[in-house]
Motif scaffolding. Sequence first.
Motif, PDB file in Angstrom:
ATOM      1  N   PHE A   1       0.835  -1.203   0.000  1.00  0.00           N
ATOM      2  CA  PHE A   1       0.000   0.000   0.000  1.00  0.00           C
ATOM      3  C   PHE A   1       0.869   1.253   0.000  1.00  0.00           C
ATOM      4  CE2 PHE A   1      -2.045   3.451   2.305  1.00  0.00           C
ATOM      5  CZ  PHE A   1      -3.273   3.544   1.668  1.00  0.00           C
ATOM      6  N   VAL A   2       1.877   1.273   0.866  1.00  0.00           N
ATOM      7  CA  VAL A   2       2.773   2.433   0.929  1.00  0.00           C
ATOM      8  C   VAL A   2       3.483   2.646  -0.405  1.00  0.00           C
ATOM      9  CG1 VAL A   2       4.851   3.365   2.022  1.00  0.00           C
ATOM     10  CG2 VAL A   2       3.111   2.249   3.421  1.00  0.00           C
ATOM     11  N   TYR A   3       3.869   1.550  -1.065  1.00  0.00           N
ATOM     12  CA  TYR A   3       4.550   1.668  -2.359  1.00  0.00           C
ATOM     13  C   TYR A   3       3.607   2.241  -3.425  1.00  0.00           C
ATOM     14  CZ  TYR A   3       6.755   0.400  -6.760  1.00  0.00           C
ATOM     15  OH  TYR A   3       7.274   0.445  -8.031  1.00  0.00           O
TER      16      TYR A   3
ATOM     17  N   THR B   1       2.250   9.538   0.065  1.00  0.00           N
ATOM     18  CA  THR B   1       2.885   9.355   1.373  1.00  0.00           C
ATOM     19  C   THR B   1       4.011  10.354   1.584  1.00  0.00           C
ATOM     20  OG1 THR B   1       2.350   6.980   1.331  1.00  0.00           O
ATOM     21  CG2 THR B   1       4.048   7.702   2.885  1.00  0.00           C
ATOM     22  N   VAL B   2       4.866  10.476   0.579  1.00  0.00           N
ATOM     23  CA  VAL B   2       5.992  11.412   0.676  1.00  0.00           C
ATOM     24  C   VAL B   2       5.480  12.845   0.808  1.00  0.00           C
ATOM     25  CG1 VAL B   2       7.945  12.405  -0.568  1.00  0.00           C
ATOM     26  CG2 VAL B   2       7.593   9.917  -0.563  1.00  0.00           C
ATOM     27  N   ALA B   3       4.496  13.193  -0.013  1.00  0.00           N
ATOM     28  CA  ALA B   3       3.954  14.550   0.018  1.00  0.00           C
ATOM     29  C   ALA B   3       3.285  14.858   1.357  1.00  0.00           C
ATOM     30  CB  ALA B   3       2.949  14.728  -1.121  1.00  0.00           C
ATOM     31  N   ALA B   4       2.600  13.853   1.914  1.00  0.00           N
ATOM     32  CA  ALA B   4       1.888  14.067   3.185  1.00  0.00           C
ATOM     33  C   ALA B   4       2.851  14.422   4.307  1.00  0.00           C
ATOM     34  CB  ALA B   4       1.096  12.809   3.546  1.00  0.00           C
TER      35      ALA B   4
ATOM     36  N   LEU C   1      -5.477  13.212   7.829  1.00  0.00           N
ATOM     37  CA  LEU C   1      -6.188  11.949   8.047  1.00  0.00           C
ATOM     38  C   LEU C   1      -5.428  10.778   7.419  1.00  0.00           C
ATOM     39  CD1 LEU C   1      -9.901  13.047   7.400  1.00  0.00           C
ATOM     40  CD2 LEU C   1      -8.885  12.417   9.597  1.00  0.00           C
ATOM     41  N   PHE C   2      -4.805  11.030   6.258  1.00  0.00           N
ATOM     42  CA  PHE C   2      -4.024   9.985   5.596  1.00  0.00           C
ATOM     43  C   PHE C   2      -2.833   9.570   6.465  1.00  0.00           C
ATOM     44  CE2 PHE C   2      -0.701   8.649   2.529  1.00  0.00           C
ATOM     45  CZ  PHE C   2      -1.369   7.567   1.964  1.00  0.00           C
ATOM     46  N   ILE C   3      -2.153  10.547   7.070  1.00  0.00           N
ATOM     47  CA  ILE C   3      -1.021  10.243   7.944  1.00  0.00           C
ATOM     48  C   ILE C   3      -1.495   9.437   9.161  1.00  0.00           C
ATOM     49  CG2 ILE C   3       0.665  11.282   9.529  1.00  0.00           C
ATOM     50  CD1 ILE C   3       0.976  13.554   7.494  1.00  0.00           C
ATOM     51  N   ILE C   4      -2.618   9.839   9.731  1.00  0.00           N
ATOM     52  CA  ILE C   4      -3.179   9.106  10.879  1.00  0.00           C
ATOM     53  C   ILE C   4      -3.462   7.659  10.490  1.00  0.00           C
ATOM     54  CG2 ILE C   4      -5.179   8.909  12.423  1.00  0.00           C
ATOM     55  CD1 ILE C   4      -5.322  11.986  12.375  1.00  0.00           C
ATOM     56  N   PHE C   5      -3.996   7.473   9.275  1.00  0.00           N
ATOM     57  CA  PHE C   5      -4.277   6.111   8.814  1.00  0.00           C
ATOM     58  C   PHE C   5      -2.981   5.304   8.677  1.00  0.00           C
ATOM     59  CE2 PHE C   5      -4.313   3.153   5.234  1.00  0.00           C
ATOM     60  CZ  PHE C   5      -5.230   2.220   5.708  1.00  0.00           C
ATOM     61  N   LEU C   6      -1.929   5.916   8.108  1.00  0.00           N
ATOM     62  CA  LEU C   6      -0.654   5.211   7.947  1.00  0.00           C
ATOM     63  C   LEU C   6      -0.094   4.762   9.296  1.00  0.00           C
ATOM     64  CD1 LEU C   6       1.172   7.333   5.200  1.00  0.00           C
ATOM     65  CD2 LEU C   6       0.223   5.040   4.956  1.00  0.00           C
ATOM     66  N   ILE C   7      -0.172   5.648  10.283  1.00  0.00           N
ATOM     67  CA  ILE C   7       0.326   5.304  11.619  1.00  0.00           C
ATOM     68  C   ILE C   7      -0.502   4.163  12.213  1.00  0.00           C
ATOM     69  CG2 ILE C   7       0.641   6.166  13.975  1.00  0.00           C
ATOM     70  CD1 ILE C   7       1.145   8.954  12.700  1.00  0.00           C
TER      71      ILE C   7
END
Length: 569
Positions: free
Chosen positions: A467-469, A475-478, A491-497
């Motif tokens: 998913f990260v790939y 991801t990088v931009a966030a 919210l996207f960063i919160i989801f990644l964590i």
Amino acid sequence: MFKNLFRKKSIERLIREKEADANPLKKVLSVKDLTFMGIAAVVGAGIFSTIGSAAYNGGPGVSTLFIITAITCGFTALCYAEFASRIPVSGSAYTYSYVAFGELAAWIIGWALILEYSIGNIVVAISWSSYFNNLLVHLFNIHLPDWMIIDPMTAKNAFLESTAMLSSGVELSAKQVQAYEFAIHAYNSAPMLGDTKIFFNLPAFIIVALVTWLAYIGIKESKRTANFMVYFKVAVILFVIVAGAFFVDTNNWRPFLPNGFEGVLKGVSAVFYAYIGFDAISTMAEETKDPQRDMPRGMIYSLLICTGLYILIALTLTGIEHYSHFNNVSDPLAFVFEERAPWIEKIVSISAVVATTSVLLVFQIGQPRIWMSMSRDGLLPKRFQKVHPKYQTPSFATLITGVIVGIGALFIESDLVTDLTSIGTLFAFILVSGGVLFLPPKIKEKGKFNLPYLNGKWIIPALFLLFVYIFRNRTVAAFTEFNLGNTQEVLFIIFLIFAFFISIMTFVRNYSVIPIMGVLMCSYMMIEIPLVSWKWFMVWMILGLAIYFLYGYRNSKLASNQPSTTEQV
């Protein structure tokens, strides 16, 4: 106090309480009835209205979003099925959370389910009104006064937009000019009450009243009505797919992803809304002849059938009409045949009225049974658990549901509550999926549903890395362009964590793939919903918690029966 917030009910206690009920609900539903109830709830406002906006954003590729959403719902459906096979009582996700997480989580889910059923039904009723009015005009040439078929906020916004566009000097088509002039005339011709223009949606209120009456007089009558409506609307959808195939231009499918995959994901809320309802049949466990066997089958069968229909209809619509033409189209199935085959448009309009009626019916059946379960636990006043001696339905709860939905349908704007409903439902799905992990092992029984175990130790971390790939640019931009003002990326960063944490926990504890995927996929779909809906969702949750601490916490049956507060699953 903190410990009491997480007091649980055991499965054994729930079953004992059900068996001791002196006035039980009538057991009349089979696996066929449950499957039809699921289809009745799912195939409705979503496929007949919100699919248009999703197609505009995602193009033909929106069909892939239906598949992704179906997989998400599939993981959740399997988790619902596991709970339903163990806990054959009313209450759906509310009751399941009481067993898995405890009382506070159960209350939060019960409160969130009001968004899915009661508040969600407001949108369905408004959609029904739109199709019904279209039917009156085109089939019977009956024109209701404009101020009787629209809510105040939508009327005011349409008036302001129309006034601005006509005075802007922008070149408009004859059809656009006609639409804007109609909106201005409708607003100016509305009656006044003092200094206030009067607008309300009368057809939406009337259908809610009729459906509430049907839900009140009995599950058997509701079942027969729902089954008839399912036969009719599925036949019409299949007819539209076959008839539409003759108008398909495959050039409209190129490019398949005109706005990229991000464009497809903009339709998450609209497409997910089209799936809301398959879980509603879990509220009818007490009225099912063999809930441990039939509830899981009915849920999964209805989801599979609806997914197949949705994918075919999405490809048909985007093949007939170029995706860019679906902007602000609220009746896409009728829209594509408006010029090509007007007689098909009329059939679609009739089917839309039937389809949305069936959704209203199933949701109006589901909500009272959740309130009934909450009342049995002492979290709501006793009147909500009252069962009618003749009809054997939760009578008071059914009437209250009708009042809330009816008044809301009269005055509330539909756009906001569509996203709000999706958040409430996804939240419930996350807790149901996660709750399976807290259930004790059980002995497999022949003929009963058993959730397959697939060790996620390596699978879930691998999927997280994939998913990260895939979303590496985002991801990088966030992280490199972090800005609290960009709420979607926050919210996207919160989801990644969160996903990283879940991946680590799965690796350490060998969690099963199915419930973990249900949690992660529903969590991702939540972050794609606009911030304004999140704000209203938080307001709704705060209101719910206030009611719980003022009434539910003190009146809970577990509070008055201290030995059961430590009762574990």
